[in-house]
Write a protein that holds these residues in place. Structure first.
Motif, short mmCIF file in Angstrom:
data_model
loop_
_atom_site.label_atom_id
_atom_site.label_comp_id
_atom_site.label_asym_id
_atom_site.label_seq_id
_atom_site.Cartn_x
_atom_site.Cartn_y
_atom_site.Cartn_z
N ALA A 68 -10.68 -21.60 -13.02
CA ALA A 68 -9.63 -22.32 -12.58
C ALA A 68 -9.37 -22.57 -11.32
CB ALA A 68 -8.34 -20.99 -12.66
N TYR A 69 -10.45 -21.83 -10.27
CA TYR A 69 -10.29 -22.19 -8.84
C TYR A 69 -11.51 -23.15 -8.57
CZ TYR A 69 -6.37 -19.36 -8.83
OH TYR A 69 -5.18 -18.67 -9.23
N LEU A 105 -14.02 -28.72 -10.10
CA LEU A 105 -15.49 -29.28 -9.80
C LEU A 105 -15.77 -30.31 -10.85
CD1 LEU A 105 -17.87 -29.51 -8.09
CD2 LEU A 105 -18.87 -27.59 -9.13
N ALA A 106 -15.55 -29.88 -12.24
CA ALA A 106 -16.02 -30.53 -13.49
C ALA A 106 -15.14 -31.82 -13.44
CB ALA A 106 -15.82 -29.57 -14.79
N ALA A 107 -13.95 -31.94 -13.03
CA ALA A 107 -12.82 -32.60 -12.98
C ALA A 107 -13.31 -33.80 -12.14
CB ALA A 107 -11.36 -32.05 -12.71
N SER A 108 -13.88 -33.33 -10.83
CA SER A 108 -14.38 -34.27 -10.09
C SER A 108 -15.71 -35.02 -10.29
CB SER A 108 -14.66 -33.48 -8.75
OG SER A 108 -15.14 -34.49 -7.49
N ALA A 149 -5.58 -24.59 -16.42
CA ALA A 149 -5.04 -23.26 -16.48
C ALA A 149 -3.51 -23.33 -16.36
CB ALA A 149 -5.37 -22.45 -15.13
N GLU A 150 -3.08 -24.23 -15.69
CA GLU A 150 -1.71 -24.48 -15.48
C GLU A 150 -0.99 -25.02 -16.81
OE1 GLU A 150 1.54 -27.11 -12.62
OE2 GLU A 150 -0.65 -26.44 -11.96
#
Length: 191
Positions: free
Chosen positions: A129-130, A135-138, A150-151
């Motif tokens: 989540a944190y 990091l993967a999204a970036s 997660a949200e």
């Protein structure tokens, strides 16, 4: 001889952990899919959500919209579903391999290792989540669907998924250890 035995033992721990991680990721995915179904966001939506790491989020949105508007809760798109499942199982295998190494150093029974697995599942949740998902999204330029997974899934659901992953992982690794220790005397006696 000891070094080869140690290397073989670590290799086995990694493989057992990776295999257990794949199975635990499938249990986790089934829970996520049932949770999505009962939240009226589409049974297969979690798979499309995971696939949005490398695809756009249109399939996820299509699934959510179809169910949310009283349509088909089981909108199935084979390509994104398989892709999402593969990404999820590979991630489960990776986290499972790490757990396999950790568990190889612990001399615990099934119940205790299930508890350690649950704690590990919480650590995996926090890391994902944190750290991991942002990091993967970036890296993959996949934006908010991955960064805020997660949200979007719901924090409670996301935590429970990971706790389940950890418990199943711990039980499977302990079961593999028990099976091996039970079969070891037979192997020695046969030689």
């Amino acid at each position: 001889m000891t070094r080869n035995t140690s290397t073989a033992s670590l290799r086995r721990a990694v493989l057992v952990g990776a295999g257990a991680g794949v199975i635990a990721s499938l249990v986790m995915a089934m829970y996520a899919m049932l949770a999505a179904y009962f939240k009226d966001t589409g049974f297969f939506t979690p798979l499309y959500h995971i696939a949005s790491l490398v695809t756009d989020d249109a399939d996820m949105m299509t699934s959510m919209m179809a169910d949310g508007q009283g349509g088909d809760a089981f909108t199935f798109l084979a390509g994104p579903a398989i892709l999402g499942a593969m990404i999820h199982m590979m991630t489960g295998a990776m986290y499972g391999a790490v757990f396999g190494l950790i568990a190889s150093r612990l001399r615990l029974g099934l119940a205790a290792l299930a508890g350690v697995g649950m704690a590990y599942g919480f650590v995996v949740f926090a890391m994902s989540a944190y750290v991991g998902l942002p990091l993967a999204a970036s890296i993959f330029d996949s934006g908010d669907p991955i960064k805020n997974m997660a949200e979007m899934a719901g924090w409670g659901t996301f935590i429970i998924e990971h706790l389940m992953f950890g418990v199943v992982l711990g039980v499977l690794v302990a079961a593999a250890r028990t099976k091996r220790s039970l079969s070891a005397p037979e192997t020695v006696a046969a030689h």
